[in-house]
Design an enzyme around this catalytic site. Structure first.
Site, short mmCIF file in Angstrom:
data_model
loop_
_atom_site.label_atom_id
_atom_site.label_comp_id
_atom_site.label_asym_id
_atom_site.label_seq_id
_atom_site.Cartn_x
_atom_site.Cartn_y
_atom_site.Cartn_z
N CYS A 126 105.86 -2.58 6.48
CA CYS A 126 104.87 -3.05 5.25
C CYS A 126 103.56 -3.68 5.60
CB CYS A 126 105.71 -3.98 4.07
SG CYS A 126 105.13 -3.68 2.34
N HIS A 143 111.24 -0.46 3.68
CA HIS A 143 111.81 -1.80 4.26
C HIS A 143 113.17 -1.51 4.77
CE1 HIS A 143 108.99 -4.92 2.97
NE2 HIS A 143 108.65 -3.94 1.89
N GLU A 202 114.91 -3.43 6.52
CA GLU A 202 115.59 -4.63 6.56
C GLU A 202 116.28 -4.78 5.26
OE1 GLU A 202 112.61 -4.30 6.30
OE2 GLU A 202 111.61 -6.01 5.01
#
Lengths: 78, 226
Positions: free
Chosen positions: B90, B198, B200
């Site tokens: 990002c 994302h 994560e």
């Protein structure tokens, strides 16, 4: 002295913000606007000793992203 | 087995650094070093560097522009040149393009809307250090949350990225107007990956899915066995 750096998107790079501004102008009833491109104006206050080369370097290293933007440097007499 | 030595970089305005650190610790078993943007040096012998999402420096000037000129980035560019794997997610992807480690740029989303939802991706390259745990063409789900994820590069650059297999992920649906549906790209050597989605935020079922975990597992496995 004052320096103005005009940063604009390169031709061919899509400008969604410019397009939204254009649509908004149309919504307000303004006709005949074919295209809108939004850019940035950055004003610097610099010593007279700052050279054109140094200003150019500032634009290339930070003020403009050369992948998508062009810039124009304008010196304004104090 | 030696410890997995990773670092998560925090810039003023980063907000996914804890999630990134948590993902790296859960998958590798070792807590990453937390590195501040003003640090001129990285911890020694790093196996992995992560640039997290967020809004570094308030997105002033251009997203990632100021962060990419911070002291720690000089050390990261040098480490990337030595082959240390670098993942930018990002805002981290925006920092990587602004720093010149990856080609192209990330423009305002074509619909001028902040996009925050789970989206479908397809794995375009399953051979890289980061993606070896996926199947080529596999469809996976990950969250996105960004305003400026509209990837742009000139046609010659795009052709080169495609020809060299450097597109890691493509959007499998319309998300932000990215040219050729590009969601993530690799550098020429394959040790730097930038992506808008994302991973994560998708490492365990409690987060709604674990398709992102495979990315970290691929990297940890690839590096520990290397």
């Amino acid at each position: 002295m004052k320096v103005r750096v005009h940063v604009s998107l390169k031709p061919g790079v899509l400008d969604p913000q410019g397009r939204a501004i254009q649509h908004s102008l149309e919504g307000l009833g303004f006709s005949g606007v074919h295209d809108v491109r939004a850019g940035k104006l950055i004003e610097l206050e610099v010593d007279d000793s700052v050279t054109d080369d140094a200003l150019d370097d500032m634009c290339r290293k930070l003020l403009a992203n050369m992948v998508i933007e062009n810039y124009r440097i304008e010196r304004i007499a104090a | 087995m030696s410890a997995f030595r990773s670092a998560v970089i925090t810039f003023p305005g980063s907000n996914c650094d804890r999630d990134m650190a948590d993902a790296l610790e859960k998958v590798s078993g070792n807590a990453p070093f937390r590195v501040w943007h003003g640090d001129a040096e990285l911890p020694e012998r790093l196996d992995f560097i992560a640039l997290p999402g967020g809004f570094s420096y308030g997105d002033y000037l251009r997203c990632g522009a100021i962060a990419s000129r911070s002291p720690v980035m000089r050390a990261i560019v040098e480490a990337a040149g030595r082959g240390v794997p670098v993942l930018g997610v990002c805002n981290g992807f925006q920092v990587l393009t602004e720093s010149g480690l990856l080609p192209g740029a990330l423009l305002r989303n074509s619909a001028i809307r902040f996009v925050c939802r789970e989206i479908a991706l397809s794995v375009a390259n399953s051979q890289s250090l980061f993606t070896s745990g996926y199947e080529a063409g596999q469809q996976i789900m990950m969250p996105v949350a960004h305003h400026d994820g509209n990837y742009y590069a000139d046609d010659a650059t795009l052709d080169r990225l495609e020809g060299e297999g450097r597109i890691a992920f493509r959007y499998a649906e319309q998300v932000n107007g990215s040219v050729r549906d590009i969601a993530g790209i690799l550098n020429e050597a394959g040790n730097v990956l930038g992506m808008m989605p994302h991973p994560e935020r998708a490492i365990e079922p409690a987060q709604g899915g674990s398709d992102g975990r495979v990315l970290f597992e691929s990297a940890v496995k690839g590096l520990v066995s290397a």
